[in-house]
Design a protein around this motif. Structure first.
Motif, PDB file in Angstrom:
ATOM      1  N   ILE A   1     117.735 -52.607  47.503  1.00  0.00           N
ATOM      2  CA  ILE A   1     118.442 -51.319  47.435  1.00  0.00           C
ATOM      3  C   ILE A   1     119.244 -51.066  48.715  1.00  0.00           C
ATOM      4  CG2 ILE A   1     116.532 -49.884  48.317  1.00  0.00           C
ATOM      5  CD1 ILE A   1     118.965 -48.914  45.504  1.00  0.00           C
ATOM      6  N   ARG A   2     118.753 -51.631  49.836  1.00  0.00           N
ATOM      7  CA  ARG A   2     119.496 -51.412  51.093  1.00  0.00           C
ATOM      8  C   ARG A   2     120.803 -52.207  51.094  1.00  0.00           C
ATOM      9  NH1 ARG A   2     116.546 -53.220  55.651  1.00  0.00           N
ATOM     10  NH2 ARG A   2     115.243 -54.472  54.309  1.00  0.00           N
TER      11      ARG A   2
ATOM     12  N   ILE B   1     122.515 -52.830  48.320  1.00  0.00           N
ATOM     13  CA  ILE B   1     123.354 -52.085  47.368  1.00  0.00           C
ATOM     14  C   ILE B   1     123.926 -50.834  48.041  1.00  0.00           C
ATOM     15  CG2 ILE B   1     123.323 -50.772  45.193  1.00  0.00           C
ATOM     16  CD1 ILE B   1     121.175 -52.786  44.182  1.00  0.00           C
ATOM     17  N   ASP B   2     123.094 -50.120  48.804  1.00  0.00           N
ATOM     18  CA  ASP B   2     123.565 -48.900  49.493  1.00  0.00           C
ATOM     19  C   ASP B   2     124.631 -49.225  50.536  1.00  0.00           C
ATOM     20  OD1 ASP B   2     122.207 -47.008  48.101  1.00  0.00           O
ATOM     21  OD2 ASP B   2     120.505 -46.915  49.480  1.00  0.00           O
ATOM     22  N   ALA B   3     124.425 -50.327  51.273  1.00  0.00           N
ATOM     23  CA  ALA B   3     125.413 -50.701  52.290  1.00  0.00           C
ATOM     24  C   ALA B   3     126.762 -51.027  51.637  1.00  0.00           C
ATOM     25  CB  ALA B   3     124.908 -51.896  53.093  1.00  0.00           C
ATOM     26  N   LEU B   4     126.713 -51.700  50.491  1.00  0.00           N
ATOM     27  CA  LEU B   4     127.950 -52.024  49.763  1.00  0.00           C
ATOM     28  C   LEU B   4     128.639 -50.753  49.267  1.00  0.00           C
ATOM     29  CD1 LEU B   4     126.784 -55.031  47.594  1.00  0.00           C
ATOM     30  CD2 LEU B   4     128.645 -55.064  49.258  1.00  0.00           C
ATOM     31  N   ARG B   5     127.828 -49.862  48.720  1.00  0.00           N
ATOM     32  CA  ARG B   5     128.375 -48.608  48.181  1.00  0.00           C
ATOM     33  C   ARG B   5     129.092 -47.823  49.269  1.00  0.00           C
ATOM     34  NH1 ARG B   5     126.847 -43.635  48.235  1.00  0.00           N
ATOM     35  NH2 ARG B   5     124.770 -44.013  49.102  1.00  0.00           N
ATOM     36  N   LYS B   6     128.464 -47.781  50.454  1.00  0.00           N
ATOM     37  CA  LYS B   6     129.069 -47.029  51.564  1.00  0.00           C
ATOM     38  C   LYS B   6     130.356 -47.712  52.016  1.00  0.00           C
ATOM     39  CE  LYS B   6     124.824 -44.888  53.059  1.00  0.00           C
ATOM     40  NZ  LYS B   6     123.542 -45.269  53.595  1.00  0.00           N
ATOM     41  N   ARG B   7     130.322 -49.054  52.079  1.00  0.00           N
ATOM     42  CA  ARG B   7     131.540 -49.763  52.507  1.00  0.00           C
ATOM     43  C   ARG B   7     132.696 -49.506  51.534  1.00  0.00           C
ATOM     44  NH1 ARG B   7     132.587 -56.187  53.583  1.00  0.00           N
ATOM     45  NH2 ARG B   7     134.799 -55.929  53.937  1.00  0.00           N
ATOM     46  N   LEU B   8     132.377 -49.412  50.245  1.00  0.00           N
ATOM     47  CA  LEU B   8     133.426 -49.183  49.245  1.00  0.00           C
ATOM     48  C   LEU B   8     133.764 -47.694  49.110  1.00  0.00           C
ATOM     49  CD1 LEU B   8     132.195 -51.687  46.498  1.00  0.00           C
ATOM     50  CD2 LEU B   8     134.050 -52.029  48.136  1.00  0.00           C
TER      51      LEU B   8
ATOM     52  N   VAL C   1     119.875 -63.781  55.125  1.00  0.00           N
ATOM     53  CA  VAL C   1     120.503 -63.688  53.800  1.00  0.00           C
ATOM     54  C   VAL C   1     121.040 -62.273  53.592  1.00  0.00           C
ATOM     55  CG1 VAL C   1     120.087 -63.836  51.305  1.00  0.00           C
ATOM     56  CG2 VAL C   1     119.058 -65.519  52.836  1.00  0.00           C
ATOM     57  N   PHE C   2     120.260 -61.308  54.018  1.00  0.00           N
ATOM     58  CA  PHE C   2     120.633 -59.892  53.890  1.00  0.00           C
ATOM     59  C   PHE C   2     122.009 -59.629  54.508  1.00  0.00           C
ATOM     60  CE2 PHE C   2     120.710 -55.454  54.844  1.00  0.00           C
ATOM     61  CZ  PHE C   2     119.852 -54.813  53.969  1.00  0.00           C
ATOM     62  N   LYS C   3     122.194 -60.086  55.752  1.00  0.00           N
ATOM     63  CA  LYS C   3     123.460 -59.822  56.465  1.00  0.00           C
ATOM     64  C   LYS C   3     124.647 -60.465  55.753  1.00  0.00           C
ATOM     65  CE  LYS C   3     121.376 -60.756  60.589  1.00  0.00           C
ATOM     66  NZ  LYS C   3     121.296 -61.431  61.853  1.00  0.00           N
ATOM     67  N   HIS C   4     124.460 -61.724  55.345  1.00  0.00           N
ATOM     68  CA  HIS C   4     125.554 -62.413  54.643  1.00  0.00           C
ATOM     69  C   HIS C   4     125.861 -61.722  53.315  1.00  0.00           C
ATOM     70  CE1 HIS C   4     126.079 -65.782  57.377  1.00  0.00           C
ATOM     71  NE2 HIS C   4     124.778 -65.890  57.455  1.00  0.00           N
ATOM     72  N   ALA C   5     124.828 -61.286  52.617  1.00  0.00           N
ATOM     73  CA  ALA C   5     125.019 -60.657  51.307  1.00  0.00           C
ATOM     74  C   ALA C   5     125.894 -59.411  51.435  1.00  0.00           C
ATOM     75  CB  ALA C   5     123.666 -60.301  50.694  1.00  0.00           C
ATOM     76  N   VAL C   6     125.585 -58.573  52.420  1.00  0.00           N
ATOM     77  CA  VAL C   6     126.346 -57.328  52.577  1.00  0.00           C
ATOM     78  C   VAL C   6     127.807 -57.644  52.891  1.00  0.00           C
ATOM     79  CG1 VAL C   6     126.630 -55.273  54.008  1.00  0.00           C
ATOM     80  CG2 VAL C   6     124.345 -55.966  53.272  1.00  0.00           C
TER      81      VAL C   6
END
Ligand code: ACO
Length: 337
Positions: free
Chosen positions: A268-269, A271-278, A232-237
């Motif tokens: 939080i991981r 959210i952080d991965a999304l923030r970095k991608r954006l 789920v984590f991988k798909h979410a990111v």
């Protein structure tokens, strides 16, 4: 899907409210229930504590508190509300719906009602429906609520899930505007092939609770959320990132135009991965997962209400909302406040 052409009307957020029950379940409390540690939970999820309902408090009770606050901030009267959309996968009853019960509880006598089941992405789905209704001219004032009593579908013997979830409600009042604010773009998507990565095997009509009880499935937590967390984590990111870029493009903007991201608070991981991608700085992403955990469909409106109350989000800000959940379902929305 919303549009990048200029609609005559837009759905503006004119009020928000939220509610969490008073009882708190800390990581230290969970250490006494399952084989886990505060350090593991904090570093792997970012969660310190979550709020949990008593047996007596229901989802509709929480939602009513949140709605009253949203209606008051919007300066509406009860009879102004034309539609109530409740996002939930933990309704008080299978019938009537939470939205009907809220209508009765709050005296919203002129409203139509509907419940939406899209798990953690439920609020974004509800807001997108409300926005389309308002853009079409059919309704002017709509309440969208995300509410979950996840503690009732959490297996407190499963350390992989019980550390994540909390109970909460969030409500948002959306009103027709003809100015340049409101929901600018929305995007929803699902992948039903992946439904069993995050599901509740027992309790629906396919596997009624009574039959499962006799078979012993209840003892194995089959009536609770079962999740393959790492998948789920991988798909979410990936999917929330794609959805974010899509609505930014649909609104004719770039990531630098985004003033604040209000993401679903799942981990939080993530959210952080999304923030970095954006490519966004930490101060442009609203985080409250440490205090509430994952509250599913309540998570985005709860965070939005907090960010508005604490003036982290202000009039004119471009707010990017993102969510992802069971189904699998996901969505994004870009809103000018
Ligand atoms: N305490 C200690 N150890 C644990 C715990 C725990 N609470 N939970 C799992 N572990 C262990 C596992 O047993 C495993 O041990 P092993 O390596 O010896 O087998 C190890 O930690 C790693 O397990 P993973 O499941 O791979 O851990 P991961 O880093 O993926 O974190 C988590 C798990 C937090 C669930 C994460 O996968 C996640 O957040 N997933 C996404 C959840 C999500 O976004 N859900 C969508 C919304 S929910 C909804 O729609 C209602």
């Amino acid at each position: 899907m919303s549009n990048s052409t200029q609609p005559k009307y837009r759905a503006k957020i004119v009020g928000a409210g939220s509610y969490v029950p008073p009882d708190i379940l800390t990581n230290a409390d969970l250490e006494k229930i399952v084989d886990t540690s505060d350090e593991w939970i904090l570093t792997r999820t970012g969660i310190k504590e979550r709020h949990i309902c008593t047996r007596e408090m229901s989802g509709v009770d929480m939602a009513a508190h949140a709605c009253r606050a949203a209606i008051e901030k919007a300066n509406w009267k009860a009879e102004d509300v034309e539609m109530i959309i409740v996002a939930t996968v933990t309704p008080d009853y299978r019938l009537p719906s939470n939205s009907c019960m809220l209508q009765e509880r709050l005296g919203l006598v002129n409203a139509g009602t509907m419940d939406v089941a899209a798990a953690c992405a439920g609020y974004i789905h509800g807001q997108s429906i409300a926005s389309a209704y308002i853009e079409s001219g059919q309704y002017q004032k709509i309440l969208v609520i995300g509410v979950e009593k996840l503690s009732t579908i959490t297996n407190y013997k499963d350390r992989g899930t019980c550390i994540l979830f909390g109970d909460a409600a969030g409500a948002v009042a959306l009103e027709r505007t003809t100015d340049d604010t409101g929901v600018l773009a929305s995007f929803l998507k699902s992948d039903g092939r992946l439904g069993k990565l995050l599901w509740i095997p027992v309790g629906g009509t396919h596997s009624p609770y009574s039959e499962a009880h006799e078979a012993g499935d209840i003892d194995n937590g089959e009536d609770c959320l079962n999740m393959v967390g790492s998948e789920v984590f991988k798909h979410a990111v990936r999917q929330m990132g794609d959805a974010a870029l899509k609505v930014i493009e649909m609104a004719g903007m770039t990531t630098s135009d985004v003033d604040m991201v209000v993401p679903h608070q799942a981990n939080i991981r993530i959210i952080d991965a999304l923030r970095k991608r954006l490519g966004l700085p930490e101060e442009k992403v609203y985080v409250n997962i440490d205090r509430f955990g994952n509250t599913s469909s309540a998570s985005v409106p709860l965070a939005l209400d907090e960010a508005l109350t604490t003036k982290k989000i202000n009039a004119g800000d471009n707010v990017l909302m993102l969510a992802f959940g069971g189904g699998l379902t996901w969505g994004a929305s870009l809103v000018r406040m």
